[in-house]
Design an enzyme around this catalytic site. Sequence first.
Site, PDB file in Angstrom:
ATOM      1  N   ASP A  50      -0.188   6.596  49.833  1.00  0.00           N
ATOM      2  CA  ASP A  50       0.354   5.781  48.746  1.00  0.00           C
ATOM      3  C   ASP A  50      -0.756   4.901  48.185  1.00  0.00           C
ATOM      4  O   ASP A  50      -1.862   4.824  48.734  1.00  0.00           O
ATOM      5  CB  ASP A  50       1.503   4.939  49.317  1.00  0.00           C
ATOM      6  CG  ASP A  50       2.325   4.243  48.242  1.00  0.00           C
ATOM      7  OD1 ASP A  50       2.250   4.653  47.066  1.00  0.00           O
ATOM      8  OD2 ASP A  50       3.043   3.290  48.584  1.00  0.00           O
ATOM      9  N   GLU A  85      -4.029   5.278  43.398  1.00  0.00           N
ATOM     10  CA  GLU A  85      -4.412   5.487  41.988  1.00  0.00           C
ATOM     11  C   GLU A  85      -5.877   5.089  41.669  1.00  0.00           C
ATOM     12  O   GLU A  85      -6.387   5.656  40.704  1.00  0.00           O
ATOM     13  CB  GLU A  85      -3.466   4.700  41.074  1.00  0.00           C
ATOM     14  CG  GLU A  85      -2.072   5.273  40.985  1.00  0.00           C
ATOM     15  CD  GLU A  85      -1.228   5.018  42.237  1.00  0.00           C
ATOM     16  OE1 GLU A  85      -0.325   5.823  42.515  1.00  0.00           O
ATOM     17  OE2 GLU A  85      -1.492   4.019  42.933  1.00  0.00           O
ATOM     18  N   ASP A 140       8.256   4.815  42.538  1.00  0.00           N
ATOM     19  CA  ASP A 140       9.213   3.727  42.767  1.00  0.00           C
ATOM     20  C   ASP A 140      10.271   3.686  41.662  1.00  0.00           C
ATOM     21  O   ASP A 140      10.171   2.911  40.710  1.00  0.00           O
ATOM     22  CB  ASP A 140       8.476   2.390  42.856  1.00  0.00           C
ATOM     23  CG  ASP A 140       7.518   2.346  44.026  1.00  0.00           C
ATOM     24  OD1 ASP A 140       7.668   3.176  44.945  1.00  0.00           O
ATOM     25  OD2 ASP A 140       6.624   1.488  44.039  1.00  0.00           O
TER      26      ASP A 140
END
Length: 881
Positions: free
Chosen positions: A432, A435, A535
């Site tokens: 996670d 990015e 999310d």
Amino acid sequence: MNWITISVYTLIVIILICCKEIQANYIIESMGETNERKITMNLALKNNPQKYPNAVEHLKLVIALRNAKGSDGNRVGTHLQVKITDQDQERFEVPDVDQSEEATTGATLADLFLIQYPRVSQALNLKIQRKSDGKLLFQTDPNEPLMYYDQYIEWKNSLVDQADDADFFGLGERVHNFRLDNHQKDYVMWNQDKGTPVDQNLYGTHPFVLSYDRNRNRGNTFLGIFYLNANAQKVWINGHNLTYTTIGGVYDMRLYVERQAEDILKSYHATIGLPQAPPLWALAFHNCRYGYKDIDEVQKVVANYRTAAIPLETMWNDIDYMDGWRVFTLDPKNYPASKMHDFVQTLHDNDQKYVVILDPGIKVDPGYPAYDEALKRNLFIKNAQGKPLVNKVWPGYTSFTDFTLQDGQDYWVEQINKFADTLADVDGLWIDMNEIAGFCDGECYPSSSTQNDTPLTFDPVNPPFQPVQLNYKTISMNAQHSTGLEYNLHNMYGFYEAKATQASLLKRRPTEKPFVLTRSSFPGSGRYTNHWLGDNDSTYESMFYSISGVLNFQMFGIPLVGADICGFNGATTPELCARWIVLGSLGYTFTRDHNSINQPAQELYALGDEVKQIAQKAINLKLKLVPFIYSSLLSISEQGGTYLRPMLFVFPDDPEPSLAKLDRQLMLGDSIAFSPVLDQGATSVTTYLPCRSSQGNVTWYDYHDGSYVPCGWQSFGASLSDIVLHVNGGSIIPHYDFSNIHDLGRLTTKVARSQPLELLIALSSSSEASAEFYYDDGISPSKVNRARMHMGLSKKDSSLFFESSSIVLSDSRPVADHVISKFVIYGVQGRVSSISASSSSSSSPLKVVSFEQSDHVLRVHLPSHQLLSLSSSIRLDFHLD
């Protein structure tokens, strides 16, 4: 000048004679290397519009045929490349993605395309058409010519004839309807952590767009366009025109044209690298939550699922398990190593799995082994001064592993395996915040210098054009990786982390398929990882948009994908969760319930008996369908393609005008139409069942009882417990036969895989059906078998017959076999009087214990001691009265 160029040259001369001179930024200065499969032009800057600094003066344009191959080494597809690079200086080009190669044999450019371009010294202008029918593929606009600067590239082109009606799909990652808006709309691609707002760039960058063009005279056509570029970019769509803009790299466009969308997607997936096949257990039900306070609570969740008789395959932990949110650690109080070891061992004893989250940020904390080791080996991404760049994430100030370093990947593998050896024997990993996501814009300790001295002397921190704020919640654009700047590599960070994470799992368990789940993605990520949609919210709108999300990632080459079922942010409701577990079980390949901290519990047993019963029904149905789903994913790993599909991709010849806009329903392969309920309070669902396919008229059956269903727009009753499925005639769908399973609540894929198969055969209007069934042991990374199945009418006496034969695709050794115990056949015309069966594994005819027929539905049961092996050649003859 070779003959291809001459033929094209002749075409364009006629145009130039009748048309006024084009004023453009670049002219063709000379011709370069040119042969039957490649044209090269050297371009020179003629007019500099001075929109931005540092126009590139000399360019090289290449038009070439490229081939991509499947896992067996055979060609999957041929595509056309249009690439423009700087003649004088090396620019950043995307590494490690393109798996295609220039064509050296086979069809030539002249065989496939009409390519028009001007004479030497004339302004650059291109037009490319398919030779067979004149279908326009690429046409530049002389009034909006190519612009090519150090930090800005722009080129407008038309991809569709003005007379055609076009639809566009792709350009992710974003939350939006499946069909793109083509009326003066910008689509920005830049990996960012911003939740899931509608119609904004999100976690992944996928510059692939698919167009569908309808033309009465020429026929319908799909066109795929892939921009191989990793920099921040946007595509502006206006009607039939696409204007592509990026802030760096090179212009590298790939064009794929076919009659069927699936053929384009297979070729595209082979170009970027075929997706991995997941382990079988990944297809079952998973549960997670951010906010499980300790291991005791996690154990109770697992126990509660068992008590509720809801099959739970895999338990997950979010960052709660870590010591101060440091990766590769356990909280010694709430998740002590001894309890964790016992918990994971209990899961494994029950054939269940365990997955934990990992973030890429390493806490700046001297004495923390993971930090000390990376610092000692000089493995962190650097700031402009060459020091480890610092941002802020969950544990506080953090630095980030440079995965472009081989030593950085090796370090990641070592840390994961040390963690798994000593703390928690995980079965898969969830990556996670990659990015990269951070809580500061750029750096938390900003450097005094924001300028990098590079060969192109450009400013990565303050470029002349930004399609979106580049450093929003991420590291600075002048951060230095071993192979280049963050400015160029930002969108690929998750790609490289996924590669290293997969390598760690393969090193730990080399005989097992690895499982990685990522948030950030890029073309080719499917080789290493799977994806969830981020999310989302506990709303009906979020549930609806997830369908487009999973369909997009099928196109993007990551077929195992799903959204957080029942929603991540906000409080769900029993009705919403009931509808969502049905959608998530049948309409996603990755099925996980996950919600956020400080939200009401939404484990499927916690929302009342009705939700519990619906969850049991939906999850057990998915488990029955696992052979069908898994076969599709194995096929995709061999040759590319998709499992979840919009109606348009399966039935492009159907006349329904709104077909391209249908994104509230979807197809499971070519075989099953799924119509989920997406509206609060609904008691029915309206869906469209296409009437025409490339093979002719379509026959539909109710999945559950085999009754005929008319094509066209239909409304079906849909109570909270109903699952609306219809079968396309001509399909053969393998299921697990659970008739001997007495406790479905404890069912896992290991138990399911040991059960025989039940084949659902839905006959077409011509009484035929066929399928290719891929299978393996569900664990090993290779050794794939394929069974070819066909049912039809005997030409000799018009009786029905079924045949199946099997071959090994990926390994010379046999794999774990499947046996068939039942046949359920829809659409039987006439009464069956007897059935005979034979198999190459038996020297004598096989006895069929029983069969029963009700109207046109035939059910056949084989004796337990004479089940048919898929590794053998099989034939059944159905004798009709």
